[in-house]
Scaffold this active site. Structure first.
Site, short mmCIF file in Angstrom:
data_model
loop_
_atom_site.label_atom_id
_atom_site.label_comp_id
_atom_site.label_asym_id
_atom_site.label_seq_id
_atom_site.Cartn_x
_atom_site.Cartn_y
_atom_site.Cartn_z
CG ASP A 182 -1.99 -0.78 1.49
OD1 ASP A 182 -2.30 -1.20 0.24
OD2 ASP A 182 -2.52 -1.20 2.66
CG ASP B 231 -5.82 -0.56 4.21
OD1 ASP B 231 -6.70 -1.02 3.13
OD2 ASP B 231 -5.16 0.81 4.26
CG ASP C 210 -7.16 -4.28 0.30
OD1 ASP C 210 -7.51 -3.99 -0.78
OD2 ASP C 210 -6.82 -3.38 1.27
#
Ligand code: ADP
Ligand code: MG
Length: 834
Positions: free
Chosen positions: A335, A618, A622
């Site tokens: 990320d 998160d 996902d």
């Protein structure tokens, strides 16, 4: 209020009108008062499930004797007793006892470690108490609490919904049904309706996949539906790692081989006319020495040590598999927000078309109003402290508005909220619908591309003008390429038909109010961590929902990417034909504006190219990508419950540097696994070589059963576990990752085992033979051979410490346990000799 009425509420929650239930629970839509909640917590006890009790020490101890090898040894001890060999029997019993004690201690501490890890991730939830939202530990939840839920949350108790937006829940834990169930604050249902059909209830332990919800707690802890079946669902032992499974299979094969070899030797010895008794004991002892029965325990310890070291470096291992897997991963897809950056956003730039310098109040106020009405965050004073809750974007906007004198609570009084569309990553905007005098106004904030089609006009220096998309896009790109996260804001009056649900379709004919640019500072450690990753031969890419130019600016600053050719957008992936997507993914360093579900596609394409992929995430959405990857990494702070529970690893500080530390520790742990394996296999093989040589050349057995057991105990007993504690060699991150398909017994390992077994075995044999030839009696020759073997094998311990460097270049002081264990073993042996 007495306890029985809670039971009644729990039983009938789905069959009551919401306000009936609330009054039965003595609750209100604004939440219990904090005092009442505390009082109830005392009465009802914490909201936790009954847990299966771990096995007692005595059980663990008895468990140590449950193995065929131990049965054989016990039989040998009994035979010794029967024929009056007291000392032999006592010795075998002693060895078994020590073995069992060591095993018990190891298993017990492994259990404790697992327990401690479980406590590191305490679930939290959001409740409304006395009109304010609080984040509390789920344990403190009581019946009557009003709980706020959003996508990614684990439902903390049984809850009757009061209202919901696009809410769907994964109830597979309870019902086995893998499709998400839609939920809503519906009317009362029949009392006999089964839990799976209670559409107005959420059950503890299930996962919110999508949407938002608010409801009242009807049952906690053991009274929940999950509580009723808890012991069946929970408390199972963690799955063993694939490595351990492979090693189990491997040691079974060795055991078989040894059995055959021993049988052959027994035949030869019988033919030579040795006594049956001597042959039996030697066979048992040889089996004990050669079969690496300590291997599995030592490997478990090596992996557990790896886990502990990782925990110290902010990496929590949820599946043992991840320790070895992280060490061999070749690609990390991470990320951006929160992992590479701090996720501390602040608004640094505002843009209104045609306006330079100072802004007018009448431009700023509408923008700020929209920014706080279409906002799920909270900032404020509470108990003498500043607190903030919610998405960093939302918080940054609340702060901006506060600087201009606009406070959310006040605005919400003037413009009461009728409905809202909450932010979800795949939606890229959030909206609210508010009363404004006799009109209803929509307020929207989000990505410019998403807002442009909703707008007809824009504010500018000349007042309201027709929308100029080109101009806005140009400015958004200019801001993005400087690293700003860009959000657009819009509002406008809309009308909803009676009974219609507020949705994206209604958002049209709005006015674009301006753009805001936010800065999210880079994590100071990020750059170094990325460099370490590169030198470790691990590729790294960024996956983000943000604008491609924002992502590229940040990637550039970190040295991850240089030019636009290395960005791939979600749209490009969607539109790619044939194997075009595959090619794009291979060359990408930055994946921007990708939807969470596209992450799966990226992971799979990388895997097809032979990569061993770790992916961080998160959100609830996902989870599929984290499951598809070999290693799923969740963020401990920013991550949702769903992400944390899907992950193999949790990074407690959300930091990229911790992921890299995890890679390093994973490699150390795997190297230690190899070291332990090498020690146990090579010393066993050396003993086998000695015996085979002696038998071939017609000599008597070079070591007695007791001597073999002794040898095994003083050279492997502590040392194998001590090797599992080996510190890093220091160059773990300077080597390329090992191939995940490479077996432990690769060429290097085989060569080292063969060479050292032949050298040790042959030397011992030569000594034994020479002493016999020189006229020493067998007793003396055996003693000398034993001494030599003990010496050799203890040297071998140090030789096991590195595969690339010689034992002389490796300071023995770096592993005090190993040094101490070995010196003690030598001393004990010399003592025993006398
Ligand atoms: P990231 O991968 O960086 O977490 P997100 O999916 O959170 O990306 O954000 C994608 C886009 O959605 C952002 O560029 C922004 O335009 C918009 N966005 C992000 N957070 C919010 C929010 N809280 N409200 C409205 N829009 C948002
Ligand atoms: Mg985000």
């Amino acid at each position: 209020m007495s306890l029985p009425s809670y039971d009644d509420a729990a039983r009938r929650a789905h069959a009551l009108e919401a306000d009936e239930l609330l009054s039965l629970l003595g609750a209100s839509p604004h939440g219990l008062s904090p005092e009442l909640a505390a009082e109830r917590l005392r009465l009802q006890g914490p909201n936790v499930l009954p847990r299966a009790r771990p096995p007692s020490l005595a059980r663990l101890f008895l468990h140590q004797f449950a193995s065929p090898l131990i049965y054989l040894l016990l039989a040998a001890a009994v035979v010794s007793l029967l024929i009056g060999e007291w000392s032999d029997a006592a010795f075998i019993a002693g060895v078994l006892l020590i073995n069992a004690v060591v095993g018990t201690i190891q298993e017990y501490s492994a259990q404790r470690a697992a327990e401690a890890l479980r406590n590191l991730v305490t679930p939290r939830c959001r409740v409304l108490r006395g009109g304010d939202t609080y984040e509390i530990a789920s344990e403190e939840l009581v019946a009557g609490d009003i709980v706020l839920l959003e996508s990614g949350d684990r439902v903390p108790a049984d809850i009757r919904l009061l209202d919901a937006y696009e809410l769907s829940v994964d109830e597979s834990l309870l019902s086995g049904e893998s499709r998400a169930a839609a939920k809503g604050a519906g009317p009362p249902l029949a009392l006999e309706c089964v839990p799976a059909d209670r559409g107005n209830m959420l059950f503890a332990g299930t996962l919110v996949e999508h949407g938002r919800g608010r409801g009242v707690v009807s049952a906690t802890g053991a009274s929940t539906e999950l509580g009723a079946i808890a012991t069946a669902v929970l408390g199972g032992p963690p799955a063993p790692s694939p490595l351990l499974l492979r090693m189990h299979a491997f040691s079974r094969r060795i055991a078989l081989l040894v059995a055959v070899a021993v049988a052959l030797m027994m035949v030869v010895a019988l033919a030579r006319g040795m006594s049956l008794e001597a042959i039996f004991f030697s066979a048992v002892a040889l089996a004990v020495s050669v079969i690496p029965e300590g291997l599995i325990v030592a490997l478990t310890v090596a992996l557990a040590i790896g886990m502990r070291r990782m925990a110290r470096r902010h990496v929590i291992v949820r599946r043992l598999l991840a320790v070895e897997a992280l060490g061999s991963c070749t690609y990390i897809a991470t990320d951006k927000t929160g992992t590479l950056t701090l996720n501390q956003l602040s608004v640094r730039k505002l843009f209104f078309p045609g306006v330079e310098g100072e802004f007018d109040e009448d431009l700023l106020v509408p923008l700020c109003r929209t920014a706080i009405l279409a906002n799920e965050g909270f900032i404020g004073h509470r108990d003498g402290d500043w607190v903030h809750q919610g998405d960093a974007v939302d918080v940054a906007l609340l702060l901006l508005a506060r600087e201009s004198g606009l406070v959310k609570a006040e605005q919400e009084q003037t413009y009461p909220e009728l409905a809202a569309i909450p932010f979800e990553s795949e939606r890229q905007f959030s909206a609210s619908l508010n009363v404004d005098g006799d009109r209803t106004m929509a307020h929207v904030k989000g990505a410019l591309e998403r807002l442009l089609p909703m707008c007809e006009r824009m504010v500018s220096a000349q007042g309201l003008v027709p929308l100029d998309a080109k101009r806005l896009e140009a400015e958004a790109e200019r801001m993005a390429s400087r690293g700003f996260r860009v959000l657009a804001l819009a509002s406008g009056s809309i009308t909803l038909e009676e009974g219609e649900v507020f949705s994206e379709e209604h958002l049209g004919g709005l006015t674009l109010l301006g753009l805001v640019g936010m800065i999210d500072p880079l994590r100071p450690e990020a750059k170094q961590a990325l460099a370490a990753c590169r030198s470790a031969g691990v590729e790294l890419a960024m996956i983000t929902g943000d604008h491609p130019l924002t992502a590229l600016a940040i990637a550039r600053e970190l040295g991850m990417a240089e030019d636009e050719g290395q960005i791939v957008t979600g749209r490009q992936l969607r539109e790619a034909q044939g194997d075009e997507a595959e090619r794009l993914i291979a060359g990408a360093r930055v994946f921007a504006r990708v939807e969470p579900r596209q992450k799966v596609e990226v992971v799979q394409a990388l895997q097809r190219r032979g990569h061993f992929v770790a992916v961080s995430g998160d959100g609830a959405n996902d989870a599929p990508a984290m499951r598809a990857a070999q290693v799923g990494i969740a963020m401990g702070r920013g991550g949702t419950d769903v992400a944390r529970e899907t992950a193999d690893l949790i990074i407690t500080d959300d930091n990229i540097a911790s992921i890299v530390a995890g890679v390093e520790e994973g490699r150390v742990a795997y190297a230690n696994v190899r070291k332990v394996t090498f020690l146990l296999i090579s010393t066993g093989a050396a003993e086998l070589v000695l015996f085979i040589l002696a038998l071939i050349s017609g000599l008597p057995l070079p070591l007695l059963a007791v001597q073999l057991l002794w040898l095994n105990l003083v050279t492997n007993g502590i040392q194998d576990v001590a090797l599992a504690f080996e510190p890093a060699e220091g160059d773990e991150l300077k080597r390329p990752p090992r191939s995940p398909h490479e077996p432990i017994f690769d060429r290097l390992m085989l060569e080292r085992v063969l060479v050292s077994a032949l050298v040790i075995g042959a030397f011992a044999f030569v000594l034994f033979r020479a002493m016999l030839a020189a006229g020493f009696d067998v007793e003396e020759a055996r003693n000398a051979t034993l001494l030599l073997m003990v010496l050799f094998e203890n040297v071998q311990v140090f030789n096991s410490r590195s595969e690339s460097r010689s034992l002389l270049r490796h300071s023995p002081l770096r592993n005090p346990l190993l040094l101490f264990g070995t010196v003690a073993a030598q001393l004990i042996h010399i003592g025993a000799l006398y």
